[in-house]
Scaffold this motif. Structure first.
Motif, PDB file in Angstrom:
ATOM      1  N   THR A  28       8.126  -5.301  -3.698  1.00  0.00           N
ATOM      2  CA  THR A  28       8.062  -6.379  -2.725  1.00  0.00           C
ATOM      3  C   THR A  28       8.602  -7.799  -3.365  1.00  0.00           C
ATOM      4  OG1 THR A  28       6.218  -5.219  -1.381  1.00  0.00           O
ATOM      5  CG2 THR A  28       6.713  -7.656  -0.956  1.00  0.00           C
ATOM      6  N   VAL A  29       7.790  -7.995  -4.344  1.00  0.00           N
ATOM      7  CA  VAL A  29       8.277  -9.430  -5.130  1.00  0.00           C
ATOM      8  C   VAL A  29       9.744  -9.359  -5.542  1.00  0.00           C
ATOM      9  CG1 VAL A  29       7.770 -11.023  -7.167  1.00  0.00           C
ATOM     10  CG2 VAL A  29       6.061  -9.697  -5.939  1.00  0.00           C
ATOM     11  N   GLY A  57       4.846 -15.201  -2.759  1.00  0.00           N
ATOM     12  CA  GLY A  57       5.261 -13.530  -2.964  1.00  0.00           C
ATOM     13  C   GLY A  57       4.364 -12.948  -3.266  1.00  0.00           C
ATOM     14  N   LEU A  58       3.391 -13.240  -4.216  1.00  0.00           N
ATOM     15  CA  LEU A  58       2.395 -12.440  -4.601  1.00  0.00           C
ATOM     16  C   LEU A  58       1.356 -12.123  -3.266  1.00  0.00           C
ATOM     17  CD1 LEU A  58       1.130 -14.126  -8.074  1.00  0.00           C
ATOM     18  CD2 LEU A  58       2.456 -12.210  -7.705  1.00  0.00           C
ATOM     19  N   LEU A  59       1.042 -13.113  -2.438  1.00  0.00           N
ATOM     20  CA  LEU A  59       0.315 -12.823  -1.227  1.00  0.00           C
ATOM     21  C   LEU A  59       1.211 -11.783  -0.298  1.00  0.00           C
ATOM     22  CD1 LEU A  59      -0.961 -16.245  -0.280  1.00  0.00           C
ATOM     23  CD2 LEU A  59      -2.253 -14.310  -1.472  1.00  0.00           C
ATOM     24  N   GLY A  73      -0.066  -8.082   0.793  1.00  0.00           N
ATOM     25  CA  GLY A  73      -0.070  -7.886   2.195  1.00  0.00           C
ATOM     26  C   GLY A  73       0.608  -6.335   2.438  1.00  0.00           C
ATOM     27  N   VAL A  74       1.891  -6.474   1.678  1.00  0.00           N
ATOM     28  CA  VAL A  74       2.691  -5.279   2.179  1.00  0.00           C
ATOM     29  C   VAL A  74       1.942  -4.091   1.525  1.00  0.00           C
ATOM     30  CG1 VAL A  74       4.722  -3.901   1.455  1.00  0.00           C
ATOM     31  CG2 VAL A  74       4.821  -6.266   2.160  1.00  0.00           C
ATOM     32  N   ALA A  75       1.256  -4.102   0.406  1.00  0.00           N
ATOM     33  CA  ALA A  75       0.428  -3.046  -0.283  1.00  0.00           C
ATOM     34  C   ALA A  75      -0.845  -2.566   0.447  1.00  0.00           C
ATOM     35  CB  ALA A  75       0.178  -3.481  -1.660  1.00  0.00           C
ATOM     36  N   ALA A  76      -1.453  -3.685   1.134  1.00  0.00           N
ATOM     37  CA  ALA A  76      -2.448  -3.587   2.058  1.00  0.00           C
ATOM     38  C   ALA A  76      -2.132  -2.626   3.314  1.00  0.00           C
ATOM     39  CB  ALA A  76      -3.206  -4.599   2.295  1.00  0.00           C
ATOM     40  N   VAL A  77      -0.955  -3.063   3.728  1.00  0.00           N
ATOM     41  CA  VAL A  77      -0.493  -2.115   5.201  1.00  0.00           C
ATOM     42  C   VAL A  77      -0.430  -0.991   4.659  1.00  0.00           C
ATOM     43  CG1 VAL A  77       1.382  -2.169   6.772  1.00  0.00           C
ATOM     44  CG2 VAL A  77       0.372  -4.193   5.994  1.00  0.00           C
ATOM     45  N   VAL A  78       0.258  -0.571   3.400  1.00  0.00           N
ATOM     46  CA  VAL A  78       0.663   0.928   2.806  1.00  0.00           C
ATOM     47  C   VAL A  78      -0.665   1.693   2.625  1.00  0.00           C
ATOM     48  CG1 VAL A  78       1.667   2.354   1.305  1.00  0.00           C
ATOM     49  CG2 VAL A  78       2.853   0.058   2.157  1.00  0.00           C
ATOM     50  N   GLY A  79      -1.727   0.851   2.078  1.00  0.00           N
ATOM     51  CA  GLY A  79      -3.026   1.533   1.988  1.00  0.00           C
ATOM     52  C   GLY A  79      -3.708   2.090   3.454  1.00  0.00           C
ATOM     53  N   ALA A 116      -4.361  -3.965  -5.604  1.00  0.00           N
ATOM     54  CA  ALA A 116      -3.258  -3.493  -6.433  1.00  0.00           C
ATOM     55  C   ALA A 116      -2.029  -4.077  -6.294  1.00  0.00           C
ATOM     56  CB  ALA A 116      -3.370  -1.872  -6.279  1.00  0.00           C
ATOM     57  N   GLY A 117      -1.569  -4.324  -5.230  1.00  0.00           N
ATOM     58  CA  GLY A 117      -0.217  -4.785  -4.986  1.00  0.00           C
ATOM     59  C   GLY A 117      -0.101  -6.305  -5.509  1.00  0.00           C
TER      60      GLY A 117
END
Length: 626
Positions: free
Chosen positions: A371-372, A382-384, A388-394, A514-515
């Motif tokens: 993502t970054v 960018g870190l947020l 966010g993208v990793a949370a959606v995937v989780g 983790a993301g």
């Protein structure tokens, strides 16, 4: 029809190899209720031993196979049951999984230490001799594989269904104490089932070695296909396990033969075992709750908000001092330790508080790094976004598995990690096959953070902020709900708690942390590839989290620094590379029953020292008023 017949024969032969491995897995689970993740690693070590006896020692092939399958593998299985698995009877699924993952890493470390990496060609039985069935050529090795699968399924079915020892094996799972009252030798029965399971794992490893090669990881992870076949049989039905193995072999063979060549479809071919496993898990019946079970674990002390903030400030100050005192290369290593600590912090709410095991946590780290890299935004936003993208995937991972619990839920994360490895992380959108991406470092207005020393302070501050958030979660009402859900799912369900959506939120939170770490990791490395986030790399991460202490922020810090030191030791002392992972596996097996890990012992030692020192420093109260 000519090609169809050839691919059918190939699929049946491959499925037969899977069936041999899956039969041993089903026997072990159906008689001990311990799912042996290290089943493939046992087959891998025994395949190496068979190569050693035949190629290096000059034994005939038939004698080497007899020694390995009939003597060495059963002894290894019985030893593993006696030393590591016997105390797991009735333990939570997460504890059993961690211990068997530790056995897997330990066996891989032992194989690397005994047989250093090099090319080792292995010829099939009887060479390339065989016969034709229509237009398909069948070697005698293929015939041996099919015969071994049929014989293993038939003998095991007869053993469990029609013999006294088989009835005793099944009874030992239902009620060991009652069987012991009737004179059953439960310890001997359990050791026998593990010995037979290890022998079948060794036979499968030897038969599949000419197909996949003599490799540490390929043979170990190839047994995931056996997991899929075993899940089709619901981990207890040998006939359905045999059918599932054949169906998986045919699906792989037809995919190779009939899917058109393209980048996406090539990844789909490699991901067929994971897809098969995921589908089998979702279609399997839901496991019932263990009514009345309470498995509470005493946690480590949780500091208050002020004390935690003071400790965090001290950690950042120490990192700033270290950045000025050590060389730039050492600053990068320390920063990597803090980033790994954030990754382990993502396991604290999930595994330490909630009791769920994730076998693919590095996949979410890879999502954050991608993502970054795609955004190209060297800023906190960018870190947020990565979090966010990793949370959606989780959350998307948890949604299909809403009806799964315990072992099946952990296996679903394993299947998801394989799918991400083959379909997403190796795609052109992410890293590409054998490709890499550049990731910018974090930048703030008016501050230059591109240097190694400044980035060390940034990573330390990020670890402290995430750690304070995890501690605040532990002190909140939601944290108490997670602990209650871990200790007694049946009790929470009785009180009306919606555990399914609580689980989805928990997986999203863990993946988001983790993301976030993935964005920092990419900025630290500045160039990352798909190999940095492979599924197998998540296993030592889980083990170090458990060994250090998966229920505390201090354990995450200790585990992160230990994870940073592992490749350093392996590179500076190549001869100790396999021994390092061997030690990690041994430590995880020894501490697997204590989720508080090494940190709990350090806290206990600190309390002892405090009690010894404080009386000497405390002023006399002889003349004080009551």
């Amino acid at each position: 029809m000519t090609g169809f017949l050839a691919f059918t024969v190939l699929g049946l032969v491959t499925g037969a190899g899977y069936a041999v491995a899956a039969s041993g897995l089903v026997l072990t689970y159906s008689t001990s209720r311990v799912f042996n993740v290290a089943h493939g690693a046992i087959g891998m070590v025994m395949a190496f031993l068979c190569w050693e006896l035949t190629v290096q020692r000059g034994l005939p092939v038939w004698l080497a196979v007899l020694v390995v399958v009939g003597v060495a593998a059963p002894l290894l299985g019985a030893f593993a049951e006696r030393v590591m698995m016997r105390h797991l009877a009735g333990a939570p699924d997460g504890t059993a999984l961690v211990v068997t993952v530790g056995l897997l890493v330990m066996l891989i470390g032992a194989a690397q230490a005994i047989w250093p990496a090099t090319a080792r060609p292995v010829e099939p039985f009887f060479g390339q001799r065989g016969f034709r069935v229509g237009s398909a050529f069948v070697t005698f090795h293929d015939l041996v594989m099919v015969a071994a699968a049929v014989a293993a399924a038939g003998v095991l079915y007869g053993l469990l269904a029609y013999t006294r020892i088989g009835a005793a094996m099944r009874a030992s799972v239902d009620n060991r104490d009652l069987l012991r009252l009737y004179g059953g030798r439960t310890s001997l029965i359990s050791a026998l089932s593990w010995a037979i399971g290890a022998a079948l794992a060794a036979l499968a490893g030897i038969l599949l070695t000419p197909v996949v090669g003599l490799s540490y990881y390929d043979l170990t992870l190839l047994v995931i296909s056996a997991y899929a076949a075993a899940v089709v049989g619901r981990l207890r039905s040998l006939p359905w396990t045999f059918v599932g193995a054949l169906l998986l072999g045919l699906a792989q063979s037809y995919a190779v033969g009939y899917l058109p060549p393209s980048e996406v479809l090539s990844g789909l071919r490699a991901a067929i075992p994971a897809l098969f496993l995921f589908a089998a898990l979702l279609l399997s019946p839901q496991a019932p709750l263990r009514v009345g079970q309470i498995t509470g674990v005493a946690g480590v002390p949780v500091p208050g908000a002020r004390r935690a903030a003071a400790i965090g400030a001290a950690v950042v100050a120490a990192a700033a001092a270290a950045s000025l005192a050590v060389p730039a290369a050492q600053s990068d290593r320390l920063a990597l330790g803090f980033v790994y600590g954030i990754v382990l912090l993502s396991l604290v709410p999930l595994t330490g508080y909630g009791g769920f095991v994730s076998l693919t946590q590095l996949t979410f780290v890879g999502v954050g790094a991608v993502t970054v890299a795609r955004l190209g935004t060297p800023s906190p936003l960018g870190l947020l976004a990565a979090a966010g993208v990793a949370a959606v995937v989780g959350a998307l991972v948890a949604l299909p598995a809403l009806r799964l619990r315990g072992l099946y839920l952990a296996l679903s994360t394993l299947a998801f990690g394989l799918l991400m490895d083959k379909l997403v992380l190796q795609s052109s959108f992410a890293f590409g096959f054998n490709g890499s991406r550049s990731v910018p470092r974090l930048g703030l207005p008016g501050l230059d953070l591109r240097g190694e020393r400044a980035y060390l302070v940034v990573c330390a501050a990020a670890f402290v902020l995430v750690g304070l958030g995890v501690l605040a979660l532990r002190r909140s009402a939601y944290g108490r709900i997670l602990l209650a859900m871990r200790d007694s799912p049946a009790g929470c369900a009785t009180l009306g708690l919606n555990m399914r959506w609580t689980r989805v939120r928990l997986f999203a939170l863990s993946a988001g942390i983790a993301g976030f770490a993935g964005g920092l990791y990419g900025g630290l490395r500045q160039t990352v590839a798909a190999t940095d986030f492979q599924l197998f790399n998540s296993l030592p991460l889980l083990l170090l989290a458990v060994v250090a202490g998966v229920t505390s922020v201090s354990g995450a810090a200790l585990g992160g620094m230990a994870l940073m030191l592992l490749p350093v030791l392996a590179s500076e002392f190549p001869a100790l590379g396999g021994l390092v992972y061997l030690c990690v596996g041994i430590a995880s097996v020894g501490l697997g029953r204590d989720p508080n890990g090494v940190v709990s012992h350090l806290f206990r030692l600190g309390r002892w020292r405090s009690r010894d020192i404080q009386p000497a420093l405390r002023p006399s109260n002889a003349g004080a008023r009551p």
